[in-house]
Design a protein around this motif. Structure first.
Motif, PDB file in Angstrom:
ATOM      1  N   LYS A 116      -7.465   3.414  -7.505  1.00  0.00           N
ATOM      2  CA  LYS A 116      -7.089   4.724  -6.982  1.00  0.00           C
ATOM      3  C   LYS A 116      -5.986   5.393  -7.791  1.00  0.00           C
ATOM      4  N   PHE A 117      -5.078   4.613  -8.344  1.00  0.00           N
ATOM      5  CA  PHE A 117      -3.873   5.224  -8.880  1.00  0.00           C
ATOM      6  C   PHE A 117      -3.660   5.035 -10.377  1.00  0.00           C
TER       7      PHE A 117
ATOM      8  N   TRP B  28       2.547   1.987  -3.321  1.00  0.00           N
ATOM      9  CA  TRP B  28       1.681   2.597  -4.339  1.00  0.00           C
ATOM     10  C   TRP B  28       1.457   4.081  -4.040  1.00  0.00           C
TER      11      TRP B  28
ATOM     12  N   SER C 269      -2.137  -9.413   3.859  1.00  0.00           N
ATOM     13  CA  SER C 269      -1.847  -8.738   2.593  1.00  0.00           C
ATOM     14  C   SER C 269      -2.403  -9.508   1.397  1.00  0.00           C
ATOM     15  N   TYR C 270      -2.574 -10.807   1.552  1.00  0.00           N
ATOM     16  CA  TYR C 270      -2.861 -11.625   0.371  1.00  0.00           C
ATOM     17  C   TYR C 270      -4.354 -11.750   0.110  1.00  0.00           C
ATOM     18  N   VAL C 271      -4.652 -11.968  -1.181  1.00  0.00           N
ATOM     19  CA  VAL C 271      -6.032 -12.222  -1.577  1.00  0.00           C
ATOM     20  C   VAL C 271      -6.441 -13.587  -1.031  1.00  0.00           C
ATOM     21  N   GLN C 272      -7.475 -13.598  -0.200  1.00  0.00           N
ATOM     22  CA  GLN C 272      -7.888 -14.881   0.383  1.00  0.00           C
ATOM     23  C   GLN C 272      -9.397 -15.006   0.372  1.00  0.00           C
TER      24      GLN C 272
ATOM     25  N   ASP D 234       0.819  -1.214   0.000  1.00  0.00           N
ATOM     26  CA  ASP D 234       0.000   0.000   0.000  1.00  0.00           C
ATOM     27  C   ASP D 234       0.848   1.257   0.000  1.00  0.00           C
TER      28      ASP D 234
ATOM     29  N   GLY E 127      -1.563  -8.214  -7.731  1.00  0.00           N
ATOM     30  CA  GLY E 127      -2.934  -7.825  -8.037  1.00  0.00           C
ATOM     31  C   GLY E 127      -3.587  -7.088  -6.892  1.00  0.00           C
ATOM     32  N   HIS E 128      -3.787  -5.804  -7.055  1.00  0.00           N
ATOM     33  CA  HIS E 128      -4.446  -5.002  -6.030  1.00  0.00           C
ATOM     34  C   HIS E 128      -5.505  -4.148  -6.704  1.00  0.00           C
ATOM     35  N   PRO E 129      -6.666  -4.744  -6.996  1.00  0.00           N
ATOM     36  CA  PRO E 129      -7.699  -4.005  -7.738  1.00  0.00           C
ATOM     37  C   PRO E 129      -8.019  -2.671  -7.078  1.00  0.00           C
ATOM     38  N   ASP E 130      -8.035  -2.654  -5.746  1.00  0.00           N
ATOM     39  CA  ASP E 130      -8.419  -1.431  -5.057  1.00  0.00           C
ATOM     40  C   ASP E 130      -7.395  -0.320  -5.274  1.00  0.00           C
ATOM     41  N   LEU E 131      -6.124  -0.695  -5.223  1.00  0.00           N
ATOM     42  CA  LEU E 131      -5.073   0.293  -5.446  1.00  0.00           C
ATOM     43  C   LEU E 131      -5.085   0.767  -6.896  1.00  0.00           C
TER      44      LEU E 131
END
Lengths: 357, 333, 679
Positions: free
Chosen positions: B116-117, B93, B184-187, B90, B109-113
């Motif tokens: 935003k950016f 980014w 931190s990980y996609v779960q 985070d 892969g951070h769709p949310d970030l």
């Protein structure tokens, strides 16, 4: 010390020439204390008032005058409000109501800066627990009052050195308070109070924390200083002996109220109430009472015995009276006021020995 | 003060001797001035066409391997000044927009970030997706090797309920424990367990270190353990871990987080860079753009770092020396 | 009137009659048991309903609002004037730290080395040690600096020193005026400031780490700011307390001389509170060092970075060595500041011959200048020679850890299961599995019973807050872990505290270990604990106990040894056994310290909740880490952080009220003065 004879009025003449004049002074601790004065609640006893409003009366409607040069002792047991009273005089505790006039200036109405000026130049106080600055040497403790007035270092140290000598601490100027005994620390406290050359000295039980021998030395020191400097003093104590020894006049307090104001022999000879009588019952009366209190009316002829003054203390006159057979004449100035005989003297002295035995 | 003085008096001869020794030894020392001069020359020769490269180092060893390999190449072969910054994802980014971070070399892969950016995702445009880095992330349910050996049928999710009791721990409240991982990980494990009707409860280890320790201990002491794990990860080189088969991933089967009942997809890992930096003329931009390598490459460098206890710089240098051909490709040579 | 009268008045005659005996009532603990009994009854029929549990990635509306708020701040970062300003401030911090770094820790390009090499830095530091605190400290400083280099962490150590120095300098700059405010305002102002300080001290750093990065940028700036925020409260509190406790008589005496407020502050309060202020600065330095590892999460330079990096590699030894160096630095700074304060006092009191001192300092400055000069021009004096010491020690630690884990894991497993099954789980069932309103009512009832009406109001507010932020279930689990941990902490504190107070040797032996326990980053011992206990709540509790026990042990030890020797002697003269002496005299008389120890133990345990979240404890700690790790979960993390603060304040206020209430029943006169003594 001057001795005020009993028939002078206890309420000294009110006037601008008083060093200190206190009128209807009140201190009520607690919220809304100021609203109580003047209401019927003000008449309640301490405990009742506390129960009813949660407020505690520290000082209740106290008035007195202290003429210049007098040693005025306020005496009472702990909790009687005497320490509160003395703090109200310079507003270390803010009085709730009433007036305090020092050297003609109304303290209670003074602004902050006027109050500071008064504290700096007119009054000084000596405290029971000394209140010295532990991080400063004796000389700088003594000079503190001058320092905050903005006196230069050289000048204030010179002045402080004089006062240190005056209280008999020469050689200890560079010591720190914790290196001194309690008695010596209080001498520093005394020196600090004197350094500013105030017109009014306040003592708040200054010797209570000291052991008896030191206490006696310090009392004598105060008497000596008073003789040398002639300052007006207000002296708080719970020790009746101390009060009698030092005081020109004594104010006895209980529960914040004045019980009696008078000279030592008035207090002993004419206690205002049971409280004072009980209080003074163990005092060796012969050491305090003057002949005025023991003499009797001459039965017709006063005779030609030795002449004694009515304000002479019984103990001092005893030898003369006992040596002489028959009554001695007691005069006030040139006027004959009475006679004393052996019996008058013995009544006082023997009663005492029985009491202590 | 007397003590101090005495102490000093005693120390004086020793100090004097030490000074002398230092001066004598000094004559044999290398000259800092010379190096300074050569640094200045080097800087002039490099021409400064790479400039500074701010490389985020996210907190796992595989990432560290990639970051230091790219960084070392940039420094040694392009003359960049590389600043490594130890940051979580985070924060990295956030740094794109302020110029504090130029490159994130491995992004899972951070769709949310991205939202935003990244411009075309509706963000402020401070970040630019810079293509895949060649690594493929495999996420799944793993068990320690011994368990797979002794109970081979455990590798199919359908048999998990049979063993649920064995996985019970003090934390799992009567059910089998499934060890979730670092937040931190996609779960999606809670949903998967629910939707497949498994008698398990997710207990989050809370951190990668905790997960790794748990698997190490489980293999060593033959303890029952099932949990979320992934590749590439250096630990695979040290202990055997086997993946449990879940219903295969199909496009869209993870779109609704509450209804997930399938395995995790294979994730090609991405490079993300600062837009401002990418638009600049640093020679480092092409290097990062061209950088790509395999899971084996990364595991190799990660093993240098963990198993051989090399510093990341040394590990990167060693790999670069052995694989200059791959490096040349990134440099367009 | 020269008579001396000796007879004292008779005050005894005027004593009021003894107060009437209080009517017999049930003691408080009995009421508490009744409350718990009723709670269990209600729980047995309602358990599992309305527990407000939410899944790992679910959030409530409030939490989403928090996230939205963060997003809007983030989106405005290029235009927001506040951010512009703080960012400049951050840049300024950064360049300050950078300047120091190029002086002593990193190569100042084009130089291949810093401006001043290790020999010069060590020489200067040693000389400063000599100048401010004497030769013992000089030796300690020299040894510490050489240790930093010998173990291979010279520049990380210097970096930590720089960040700590900058952060503490600003903490003092900002904190002292606040301390003065705290020390001189009314009681109401005081309790407001104290509550704010409580919030800062209990709010997990992870919650504000991301916003700090947003406002101040990445790296040294964020490191300095988060260290500053965390380290300042102890200074404000302790220095404020010091200023407040300056003898009233002295204040009165000097007031009566007519001083102004500022004269009172400068000439009386500050000088007299000096010792306490130094203690405050000292605690601030310690707190700053304990932030080293957390600050490394945002790339703040220092020893925290190698600790964190080793953690990612599960390299216990690798984390231990820099962790140990943090302890070394803490001990060095602690002893130096204390000794410097003592030395300056001695010097001020004229215990030192100034002329001689100047000569010594001037003479010793000569080799320092030589060392400085050489460290600029010779590589060996500029760069610490590499040694194998660090890696070797790391290997030793690793093999020791392996051996320890292998040998003891069966016993520890058993211990873990006993505590979990018989203490942790039943209590958690009750707290977290009751319907929320049942738990809330029960907590309120307990607060009322233990702390009276004064505890009730903060408890209501805090419980409402917990409900509002939507993490009730997690909060109850965290509360439970904190309570169980505190029980363990208090058991340790009683055993070791009493031992330390009664046996000087134990005290001498244990203190350094306690210091180490307090300053070593928890990350160092997390991995061995994970290996021993697995990722469980119990691991989190033990990690918390390691961190919280030293404070509690010290407090109990100091409290017990502070019991008047006369009283102990008196009890001994009646023929009391050692056990009777401890249980009937020392512990009851040290009750204030025990309460304080329990209170601090609780808060320290709570502050480890986040670390707990990283080792499998779940609950609020996990939520905070989640918020820090996943952008979209920030709101939930913040809600969890706030919940931790609320728990802390609630527990603290109940404990204080309970302690005060106790004091009141025994000694009503003390009440108003006593309250400021805690915290």
């Amino acid at each position: 010390m001057t001795t005020v004879s009993p028939d002078e009025t206890t309420t000294a003449t009110v006037g601008a020439d008083s060093a200190l004049s206190v009128r209807h002074l009140w201190k009520i601790f607690g919220r809304g204390g100021d609203k109580i004065i003047g209401t019927p609640d003000a008449e309640l006893s301490r405990a009742e008032l506390k129960e009813k409003t949660g407020c505690v009366v520290g000082v209740r409607d106290v008035s007195f005058e202290v003429p210049p040069g007098e040693v005025f002792v306020v005496m009472g047991l702990s909790g009687s409000g005497k320490s509160t009273l003395v703090r109200c005089l310079t507003r270390l505790i803010e009085p709730t109501d009433g007036d305090v006039v020092i050297d003609g200036e109304d303290v209670t109405k003074a602004s902050d800066s006027q109050l500071r000026e008064l504290r700096r130049n007119h009054t000084s106080m000596v405290f029971q627990h000394f209140g010295l600055l532990p991080h400063r040497q004796v000389i700088d403790n003594v000079a503190y009052g001058l320092e905050i007035r903005g006196v230069g270092k050289k000048e204030r140290r010179a002045k402080a050195a004089e006062v240190v000598e005056l209280v008999g601490l020469s050689g200890y100027e560079r010591s720190y308070p914790d290196q001194l005994s309690g008695g010596m620390q209080q001498r520093v406290g005394l020196a600090r109070a004197l350094a500013g050359d105030p017109s009014l000295l306040l003592f708040d039980e200054p010797f209570s924390a000291l052991d008896p021998l030191i206490r006696r030395d310090m009392q004598n020191e105060v008497i000596r200083l008073h003789e040398e400097l002639g300052k007006t003093m207000v002296f708080i104590t719970h020790d009746l002996a101390e009060a009698l020894k030092l005081g020109d006049r004594i104010l006895i307090m209980r529960d914040g109220e004045v019980v009696q104001i008078g000279t030592p022999d008035q207090i002993i000879g004419a206690p205002a109430d049971e409280y004072v009588r009980d209080f003074t019952s163990e005092v060796p009366r012969s050491h305090v009472l003057t002949l005025k209190w023991v003499m009797h009316e001459p039965n017709g002829d006063a005779g030609d015995g030795p002449v004694l003054q009515s304000d002479q203390i019984v103990r001092d006159a005893a030898r003369v009276v006992l040596d002489h057979h028959g009554p001695c004449r007691v005069m006030e100035g040139d006027k004959l006021v009475g006679v004393v005989d052996d019996e008058d003297i013995l009544r006082v002295v023997v009663a005492e020995e029985e009491a202590t035995a | 003060m007397r003590i101090t003085r005495n102490g000093w008096m005693r120390a004086r001869p020793a100090l004097a001797a030490a000074c002398l020794a230092l001066v004598v030894a000094g004559c044999g020392g290398g000259s800092i001035n010379e190096e300074t001069k050569s640094n200045e020359e080097k800087q002039a020769a490099a021409g400064g066409d790479c400039g500074e490269l701010n490389m985020a180092v996210n907190p796992w060893v595989g990432y560290e391997a990639s970051a230091y390999v790219v960084g070392t190449v940039a420094q040694e072969q392009l003359g960049c000044t590389v600043n490594y910054k130890d940051l979580k994802e985070d924060v990295s980014w956030q740094g794109f927009g302020t110029g504090e971070v130029d490159v994130v070399i491995e992004d899972w892969g951070h769709p949310d970030l991205e939202k935003k950016f990244v411009k075309d995702k509706g963000g402020d445009g401070s970040a630019t997706m810079f293509g895949e880095n060649g690594n493929v992330g495999i996420i799944g349910w793993y068990v320690p090797g011994w368990l797979a050996d002794e109970h081979p049928d455990i590798l199919d999710y359908k048999n998990l309920n049979k063993y649920a009791k064995e996985f019970e721990t003090s934390e799992s409240g009567g059910k089998g424990q499934f060890l979730g991982s670092d937040p931190s990980y996609v779960q999606f494990d809670e949903a998967i367990i629910d939707n497949l009707g498994l008698d398990f409860k997710v207990v989050f280890s809370g951190g990668e270190a905790a997960t790794i320790t748990a698997f190490e201990q489980a293999q060593k002491d033959k303890k029952w353990l099932i949990g979320y794990f992934w590749e590439p990860q250096y630990i695979h080189a040290e202990i055997p871990l086997e993946q449990v088969k879940l219903p295969p991933y199909k496009d869209g089967c993870q779109d609704d987080p509450a209804k997930v009942a399938c395995d995790y997809p294979e994730t090609p890992l991405n490079k993300v860079v600062s837009t401002e930096w990418a638009d600049g003329d640093s020679t480092g931009v092409d290097l990062v753009k061209n950088f790509t390598w395999t899971n084996d490459d990364q595991n190799q460098v990660a093993a240098y770092i963990t198993a051989d206890k090399m510093s990341p710089e040394d590990a990167a240098k060693k790999w670069i020396d052995d694989n200059q051909d791959k490096v040349d490709a990134w440099l367009g040579q | 009137m020269s008579a001396t009268t000796e007879a004292p008045p008779r005050p005894a005659a005027k004593e009021p009659p003894p107060p009437p005996a209080e009517p017999r009532r049930l003691p408080r603990w009995a009421w508490a048991l009744i409350v718990i009994g009723v709670w269990i009854l209600v729980w047995s029929v309602t358990k599992g309903q309305d527990t407000l549990a939410i899944a790992a990635r679910e959030h409530t509306e409030v939490q989403d609002k928090l996230t939205d708020f963060r997003d809007s701040v983030l989106a405005s970062r290029d235009t927001n004037p506040v951010i512009q300003f703080t960012y400049q401030l951050g840049e300024w911090f950064k360049s300050l730290v950078d300047w120091f770094q190029r002086m002593i820790s990193i190569p100042d390009f084009p130089r291949p080395v810093p401006q001043i090499g290790w020999v010069g830095v060590t020489a200067v530091a040693t000389w400063i040690g000599l100048a401010v605190a004497g030769w013992r400290i000089a030796i300690l400083v020299a040894a510490s600096f050489v240790t930093f280099g010998l173990f291979g962490y010279w520049s990380d150590s210097m970096d930590l020193l720089i960040v700590t120095f900058v952060a503490v300098a600003f903490a003092v700059l900002i904190g002292m005026p606040l301390a003065v405010l705290l020390g001189t305002t009314s009681r109401i102002g005081n309790s407001i400031i104290n509550t704010i300080l409580d919030i800062f001290q209990t709010m997990p750093t992870f919650v504000y780490l991301l916003p700090i990065v947003l406002f101040f940028g990445i790296g040294a700036s964020a490191g300095v700011v988060c260290t500053l925020i965390y380290a300042m409260p102890p200074l404000i509190r302790i220095a404020g307390h010091g200023i407040r406790s300056v003898s009233g008589t002295t204040i009165e005496a000097t007031d009566s001389a007519g001083q102004t407020r500022s004269q009172r502050l400068r000439k009386v309060q500050l000088p007299m509170a000096r010792k306490t202020i130094v203690v405050g600065v000292n605690q601030t330095i310690m707190a700053a060092l304990s932030m080293a590892t957390i600050a490394a999460y945002v790339d703040s330079p220092g020893l925290g970075q190698p600790v964190l990096n080793s953690l990612f590699k599960n390299d216990v030894g690798g984390a231990f060595v820099p962790g140990m160096l943090i302890v070394v630095m803490a001990v060095m700074l602690d002893r130096s500041t204390t000794a410097a304060s003592e030395a300056s006092e001695k010097a001020a009191r004229g215990g030192v011959d100034m002329r001689q001192r100047r000569i010594v300092l001037a003479l010793t400055a000569i080799p320092v200048v030589v060392a400085l000069w050489m460290s600029r021009y010779y590589t060996w004096a500029a760069e610490f020679p590499e040694t194998e010491l660090g890696p070797k020690l790391a290997d030793k630690v690793n093999s020791f850890t392996d051996w320890f884990v292998d040998t003891f894991s069966t016993y520890t497993e058993w211990f873990k299961n006993v505590i979990t099954d018989y203490l942790l789980n039943p209590m958690q069932d009750l707290l977290a599995e009751s319907p929320w309103y049942v738990s809330a009512l029960a907590i309120l009832a307990l607060a009322l019973v233990l702390g009276g009406v004064r505890a009730l109001i903060p408890t209501v507010i805090c419980l409402w807050g917990l409900k509002f932020f939507g993490l009730w279930h997690d909060a109850m689990i965290t509360l439970n872990m904190t309570l169980v941990g505190t029980v363990l902490v208090m058991i340790l504190a009683l055993v070791f505290g009493v031992l330390m107070a009664r046996r000087k040797a134990v005290d001498l032996g244990l203190r350094p270990l306690l210091d180490a326990g307090q300053t070593i980053p928890p990350f160092v011992y997390l991995i061995p604990m994970l290996a021993l206990f697995g990722p469980t709540r119990f691991t989190a509790i033990i990690a918390g106990v390691v961190y919280a026990a030293p404070v509690a042990i010290k407090l109990v030890a100091d409290g017990v040894s502070g019991v008047s020797a006369t009283t102990v002697e008196a009890s001994r003269s009646t023929g009391a056994t050692a056990w009777q002496e401890i249980t009937k005299v020392q512990l009851p008389m040290a009750k204030g310290s025990l309460v304080l120890a329990a209170n601090q133990g609780l808060l320290y345990m709570l502050s480890m909740a986040v670390i707990g979240g990283m080792v499998g404890a779940g609950a609020l700690g996990y939520d905070v880490v989640l918020g820090f790790s996943r952008s979209e979960e920030w709101g939930k993390g913040a809600a969890a952080g706030i919940s931790i603060v609320l728990l802390g304040i609630m527990v603290d206020r109940i404990a204080r009220a309970a302690a005060d209430k106790d004091e009141v029943t025994h000694n009503p006169a003390k009440r108003p003065w006593w309250r400021s003594a805690m915290g």
